[in-house]
Enzyme design. Structure first.
Site, PDB file in Angstrom:
ATOM      1  N   GLY A 141       0.756  -1.216  -0.018  1.00  0.00           N
ATOM      2  CA  GLY A 141       0.063   0.001  -0.136  1.00  0.00           C
ATOM      3  C   GLY A 141       0.877   0.968  -0.221  1.00  0.00           C
ATOM      4  O   GLY A 141       1.896   1.263   0.732  1.00  0.00           O
ATOM      5  N   LEU A 167      -1.331   7.209   2.542  1.00  0.00           N
ATOM      6  CA  LEU A 167      -0.297   7.938   3.382  1.00  0.00           C
ATOM      7  C   LEU A 167       0.440   7.203   4.506  1.00  0.00           C
ATOM      8  O   LEU A 167       1.668   7.426   4.772  1.00  0.00           O
ATOM      9  CB  LEU A 167      -1.407   8.978   4.180  1.00  0.00           C
ATOM     10  CG  LEU A 167      -2.011  10.217   3.287  1.00  0.00           C
ATOM     11  CD1 LEU A 167      -2.886  11.068   4.334  1.00  0.00           C
ATOM     12  CD2 LEU A 167      -0.972  10.958   2.711  1.00  0.00           C
ATOM     13  N   ALA A 168      -0.218   6.067   5.113  1.00  0.00           N
ATOM     14  CA  ALA A 168       0.428   5.281   5.891  1.00  0.00           C
ATOM     15  C   ALA A 168       1.351   4.497   5.280  1.00  0.00           C
ATOM     16  O   ALA A 168       2.579   4.418   6.093  1.00  0.00           O
ATOM     17  CB  ALA A 168      -0.408   4.403   6.763  1.00  0.00           C
ATOM     18  N   GLY A 169       1.388   3.947   4.111  1.00  0.00           N
ATOM     19  CA  GLY A 169       2.398   2.910   3.459  1.00  0.00           C
ATOM     20  C   GLY A 169       3.485   3.943   2.698  1.00  0.00           C
ATOM     21  O   GLY A 169       4.638   3.395   2.853  1.00  0.00           O
ATOM     22  N   HIS A 204     -20.655   8.491   6.321  1.00  0.00           N
ATOM     23  CA  HIS A 204     -20.445   9.667   6.283  1.00  0.00           C
ATOM     24  C   HIS A 204     -21.710  10.446   5.568  1.00  0.00           C
ATOM     25  O   HIS A 204     -22.158  10.013   4.909  1.00  0.00           O
ATOM     26  CB  HIS A 204     -19.380  10.188   5.369  1.00  0.00           C
ATOM     27  CG  HIS A 204     -18.743  11.334   5.264  1.00  0.00           C
ATOM     28  ND1 HIS A 204     -19.393  12.638   5.104  1.00  0.00           N
ATOM     29  CD2 HIS A 204     -17.548  11.835   5.668  1.00  0.00           C
ATOM     30  CE1 HIS A 204     -18.775  13.529   4.928  1.00  0.00           C
ATOM     31  NE2 HIS A 204     -17.405  13.054   5.685  1.00  0.00           N
ATOM     32  N   SER A 221     -16.752  16.884   1.139  1.00  0.00           N
ATOM     33  CA  SER A 221     -16.148  17.274   2.495  1.00  0.00           C
ATOM     34  C   SER A 221     -17.007  17.708   3.421  1.00  0.00           C
ATOM     35  O   SER A 221     -17.856  18.508   3.030  1.00  0.00           O
ATOM     36  CB  SER A 221     -14.930  18.220   2.401  1.00  0.00           C
ATOM     37  OG  SER A 221     -14.486  18.637   3.566  1.00  0.00           O
ATOM     38  N   ARG A 247     -20.025  12.591  12.970  1.00  0.00           N
ATOM     39  CA  ARG A 247     -20.734  11.860  11.692  1.00  0.00           C
ATOM     40  C   ARG A 247     -21.820  10.853  11.775  1.00  0.00           C
ATOM     41  O   ARG A 247     -22.679  10.861  11.185  1.00  0.00           O
ATOM     42  CB  ARG A 247     -19.515  11.275  10.948  1.00  0.00           C
ATOM     43  CG  ARG A 247     -18.786  12.329  10.392  1.00  0.00           C
ATOM     44  CD  ARG A 247     -17.267  11.591   9.830  1.00  0.00           C
ATOM     45  NE  ARG A 247     -16.294  12.761   9.240  1.00  0.00           N
ATOM     46  CZ  ARG A 247     -15.312  12.380   8.620  1.00  0.00           C
ATOM     47  NH1 ARG A 247     -14.940  11.296   8.655  1.00  0.00           N
ATOM     48  NH2 ARG A 247     -14.780  13.355   8.083  1.00  0.00           N
ATOM     49  N   ARG A 307     -14.697   7.500  13.664  1.00  0.00           N
ATOM     50  CA  ARG A 307     -13.420   8.507  13.718  1.00  0.00           C
ATOM     51  C   ARG A 307     -13.896   9.981  13.315  1.00  0.00           C
ATOM     52  O   ARG A 307     -15.012  10.215  12.541  1.00  0.00           O
ATOM     53  CB  ARG A 307     -12.961   8.120  12.357  1.00  0.00           C
ATOM     54  CG  ARG A 307     -11.728   9.035  12.024  1.00  0.00           C
ATOM     55  CD  ARG A 307     -10.761   8.504  10.937  1.00  0.00           C
ATOM     56  NE  ARG A 307     -11.610   8.532   9.757  1.00  0.00           N
ATOM     57  CZ  ARG A 307     -11.906   9.563   9.039  1.00  0.00           C
ATOM     58  NH1 ARG A 307     -11.524  10.568   9.386  1.00  0.00           N
ATOM     59  NH2 ARG A 307     -12.585   9.423   7.740  1.00  0.00           N
ATOM     60  N   LEU A 365      -6.332  11.222   7.839  1.00  0.00           N
ATOM     61  CA  LEU A 365      -5.106  11.679   7.326  1.00  0.00           C
ATOM     62  C   LEU A 365      -3.958  11.660   8.457  1.00  0.00           C
ATOM     63  O   LEU A 365      -2.791  11.283   8.393  1.00  0.00           O
ATOM     64  CB  LEU A 365      -5.219  13.128   6.768  1.00  0.00           C
ATOM     65  CG  LEU A 365      -6.284  13.003   5.650  1.00  0.00           C
ATOM     66  CD1 LEU A 365      -6.323  14.455   4.827  1.00  0.00           C
ATOM     67  CD2 LEU A 365      -5.988  12.039   4.351  1.00  0.00           C
TER      68      LEU A 365
END
Lengths: 247, 675
Positions: B57, B60-62, B287, B305, B352, B461, B467
């Site tokens: 992946g 962002l994390a990977g 969402h 958003s 949310r 979350r 992010l």
């Protein structure tokens, strides 16, 4: 609505490929172009024909994965990505030609899928600011004038889809390249590597087989993010400055 | 719940031994991360290049982890199924990223971000992990600015902030509506720099299909992956000293979601089948601000958003008979701004899950707007008329222009002159593979970061926190914890002809051959769509025992039919997108069942998980902290294998539930209230 589609089919890089005609009926104007192709693929699968390979991922116009040449226009008749193009942009009875991006630097993988690895390699050649994790000063240590920040952002909106290359009669990647040069060059953080970056990235661009800019402007017209052509002026200016500095 | 003679609870799962995190050091919470970093063993710079790490992946994390470990000098192999690392779905995040910078001097702090995140997660997250997330948040912004991420700035040249869903301070950094894109491009550029430097090998159009686990019992180690080159179809073996899964969430189990078309659970599900516990799979975030479904052909849903909720006002008509009127003709007195009415202090900025469920409630009452889809109208208005009157159209365009354009393109309506219509859609999955404080799964050497793990968001979350978590894990947490593993775990030789490797390869090859051999009547998409409908109906915004039991039966039937009747054309040794989808849907068909079992066993409402049986008199979610203040970590059990052959489609035996008790030492456990 009813449509005639002429779609490029090619089993692999060694196949010569050709256009195949498909007739579609009862297409809703609220479908996206790719949803229309999904419907066609379901039909093909049901008939025992292999579905048409095409790239798409986010389907909200930001990942840059999709990209089709639609009746000669990169991403079709609207200024948007293929996934955000809707069938309401077409008329009942239209004949639509669907082809992959055409450029020597984008070899065809299968059907409508091409290899855009050249764009990654241009970034590898210098499209970054060298800042190792953990070495950053406080984010407010260097203010950035709003005009520069806004222009950097505008250029950074590029999604790397390759439409600029596909639209250009000379298959140039200079809008893509100029956008990155402008994004990083507008920021104070981008200054130390500015000269080296442009020289290296231009070299890689040419090495990949992308053509030079011929000032046609089709790239900017096709760009789904509306990146203006003046990023290429910026690119040329930065290159001239770098060469003057003896890089 | 009842336990029958076979030891099965509800006939579905078994209770197992408790599980706990042993990596977070003792002591005050604000010192734990510093202590862990100090106590984690170091790897000498000269030895790093001899150590290899696989990262699956490139979001962002990977991407951030691959770049950072490459910079540190490790040999990294980075995999993504897309044609470039830059396409990972982090790119589609719009609104922003939280950080406890307190640049606005409005009372923010690490402590407050920690508190807001635990509260937002409805007290179902692990305190130690969340505190660390808040603690490193400020470093993320510094790092991204240094990389050239063009965040929004004020005229003085300093960074701008806005407030974002569910909190009362302005701590969200943003880049118009393209924050995820800009952060990902930052991580991607850092990654490409390491590719050029030779520390990272990049494998695009590659899909991980199996994890290689060597050894038995406490000697087990994740030592590599089996991946398919999606262009040539070649099945490849990649060995390493450690494996990191940063493969994102599993929202596409619902077929329609805001995830990308390719987003899938395969990497984490394959690891789960090999022994990694899956935690809280039922925690799904719906969402509230998505564009409503337009028709049967829909392939995905598009989120807008929730920063739109800062200035837009949400309403429906008070009277059902007004629902098909032009909204501009409905008088102010005939409008119900229901969030402002029910939650006066948070109004349109409630978390949310609350915003989503209230939208469902008003539509269920018959007060929804927009086209009738199925049997009723699924939509509510999000109205900018007041904001345009107050700020001017230019200011609104400046803030939300790209979102308005996107809405207009998809719906053909102009949001500057008529209210937008929105409806909830599946967006994020808080559940994921169970990890300890070091982000290590129950398989030693297998680490899990970002949305793929379960660690930081509890049952729900907060906006602008995905992010933050992805980059926190990738840049700052994993690189510090994985070195402890690499330094201390003995490197035993493993070759491509070792039994663990040969076995994993054979599993992949057999599965691929089987999918192509079935040659049934139904397309992969038709199974996926049907699974999605089951999940949305029975395991969506509201869940009940009756519905979940029904869903489990339906899923089992569908899974059996899939392996009997799916039609996957084409060959294995070429680009074959139907084959790719088939493998992913096969895994979703197993995951869906586990999600329903998890949702069934958790007889409380918390965060994104709302059980019809557990609500207050006025319809608010009701937690049961005495019974359910734990993480549910599920262990995979293979299906009963009667004839000794691989039983595709039988899928899974009864999973085993391991509970990790959540203790709140630093934050008081409270019923959440946004009134």
């Amino acid at each position: 609505m009813n449509l005639t589609l002429k779609i490029w089919r090619q089993t692999g890089p060694d196949d010569t490929g050709g256009l195949v005609t498909y007739r579609m009926s009862d297409i809703s104007p609220d479908m996206s172009f790719l949803e229309m192709l999904d419907v066609l693929n379901e039909k093909l699968n049901a008939n025992g024909e292999e579905p048409i390979a095409f790239d798409s991922d986010c389907r909200e116009g930001i990942c840059g994965m999709c990209g089709l040449m639609i009746s000669g226009h990169a991403h079709g008749p609207e200024r948007t990505t293929t996934c955000q193009l809707h069938m309401r942009s077409f008329k009942n009875g239209d004949t639509i030609t669907v082809e992959p991006w055409r450029a020597e630097a984008f070899p065809i993988v299968r059907d409508l899928v091409v290899d855009r690895g050249g764009l990654d390699r241009i970034i590898q050649a210098g499209g970054y600011i060298s800042a190792n994790t953990g070495s950053a000063p406080d984010a407010h240590a260097t203010p950035v004038p709003k005009d520069n920040a806004d222009r950097a952002f505008m250029a950074a909106e590029c999604i790397g889809c390759g439409a600029c290359v596909a639209a250009c009669p000379n298959a140039s990647g200079m809008l893509f390249l100029g956008a990155k040069i402008t994004h990083l060059g507008e920021l104070p953080q981008g200054q130390p590597e500015r000269d080296a970056r442009v020289v290296s990235m231009v070299g890689q661009h040419d090495h990949e087989g992308f053509g030079g800019c011929t000032n046609v402007g089709a790239c900017s017209q096709a760009c789904p993010k509306g990146i203006p052509q003046d990023v290429i002026s910026q690119l040329n200016k930065d290159l001239r400055t770098a060469l003057k500095h003896g890089r | 719940m009842t336990e029958n003679s076979s030891g099965l609870v509800h006939g579905l799962y078994r209770d197992g031994a408790p599980i706990a995190d042993h990596k977070a050091p003792a002591g005050p919470i604000e010192q734990k991360w510093t202590r862990r970093k100090f106590e984690a063993a170091l790897v000498n710079p000269a030895n790093r290049r001899k150590m290899s790490v696989i990262i699956v992946g490139t979001g962002l994390a990977g991407g951030a982890a691959a770049a950072t470990l490459g910079e540190a000098g490790y040999h990294v192999k980075s995999f993504c199924f897309q044609d470039s690392p830059r396409r990972a779905h982090s790119i589609a995040a719009q609104g922003g990223i939280n950080a406890a910078k307190n640049y606005k001097e409005d009372g923010d702090s690490v402590q407050r971000l920690f508190y807001d995140t635990v509260k937002g997660g409805d007290y179902r997250s692990r305190e130690t992990n969340v505190y660390r997330l808040a603690e490193v948040s400020a470093n993320i912004i510094d790092q991204c600015v240094a990389q050239g991420v063009p965040f929004a700035r004020e005229y003085g040249g300093l960074l701008d902030n806005r407030s974002f869903g569910g909190v009362q301070v302005s701590r969200t950094f943003y880049a118009r509506g393209q924050t995820g894109q800009q952060l990902l491009i930052g991580a991607y550029q850092a990654l490409e720099r390491q590719v050029a430097a030779g520390t990272v090998e990049q494998f695009t159009r590659h899909e991980m299909l199996e994890v290689i686990v060597d050894g038995e019992g406490s000697e087990r180690r994740a030592r590599g992956i089996i991946a398919r080159d999606l262009v040539t179809g070649e099945i490849e073996t990649h060995l390493a000293d450690a494996v990191v899964l940063a493969s994102g969430g599993y929202g596409n189990v619902f077929f329609l979601s805001t995830n990308a078309m390719g987003s899938n659970v395969t990497a984490t599900w394959r690891a789960h089948r090999k022994g990694a516990h899956f935690a809280n799979p039922c925690y799904t975030q719906i969402h509230p601000t998505c564009i409503p479904v337009a028709g049967e052909h829909q392939s995905k849903l598009t989120l807008m958003s929730e920063s739109l909720r800062n200035d837009g006002r949400i309403w429906v008509p008070k009277k059902r008979e007004d629902c098909d009127k032009d909204p501009r003709d409905i008088a102010e007195d005939d409008r119900d701004y229901y969030l402002e009415r029910i939650y006066p202090s948070f109004g349109n900025l409630v978390p949310r899950d609350i915003a989503s469920r209230q939208a469902k409630n008003v539509c269920d009452e018959g007060r929804g707007v927009g086209p009738v889809v199925g049997d009723f109208r699924r939509g509510v208005y999000l109205d900018f008329a007041d904001a345009i009157a107050r700020l001017g159209e230019d200011a609104v365009r400046n803030k939300y222009g790209n979102l308005f354009d996107m809405y207009a393109r998809i719906t053909g309506e102009d949001p500057y002159t008529t209210p937008m219509r929105i409806y909830p859609a599946v967006h994020y999955t808080m559940g994921g593979l169970w990890v300890d404080y070091d982000l290590q799964s129950t398989i030693p050497g297998l680490f899990v970061t970002g949305e793929a793990n379960f660690s930081d968001h509890g049952a729900n979350r907060l906006g602008a926190s995905a992010l933050m978590q992805g980059l926190a894990d990738g840049y700052f947490v994993l690189p510090n914890t994985i070195r402890d593993y690499l330094a201390t775990s003995p490197a035993t030789p493993l070759t491509e002809d070792s039994p663990a490797v040969v076995g994993a390869r054979r599993e992949v090859e057999e599965r691929t051959e089987r999918l192509l051999a079935i040659n049934g009547e139904r397309s992969v998409d038709s199974f996926h769509r049907e699974l999605g409908n089951i999940m949305w109906e029975y395991c969506g915004m509201e869940r009940s025992e009756e519905g979940l039991l029904k869903a489990i039966d339906l899923i089992r039937g569908l899974r059996a039919e899939f392996w009997r009747n799916v039609r996957v054309l084409g060959a294995a040794d070429t680009l074959n997108q139907s084959l790719e989808k088939a493998g992913r849907v096969a895994d979703f068909l197993e995951l869906g069942e586990l999600m329903c079992i998890d949702a069934l066993h958790r007889r409380e409402s918390c965060g994104g998980h709302f059980r019809a049986e557990s609500q207050t008199e006025d319809g608010e979610a009701l937690r049961h902290d005495d019974e359910f203040a734990y993480v549910a970590a599920w262990e995979f059990t293979p299906p009963h294998d009667t004839d000794g052959e691989t039983t595709f489609g039988a899928g899974m035996g009864a999973p085993v539930l391991h509970k990790e008790d959540l203790t709140y030492e630093f934050i008081e456990l409270k019923q959440r209230s946004y009134k």
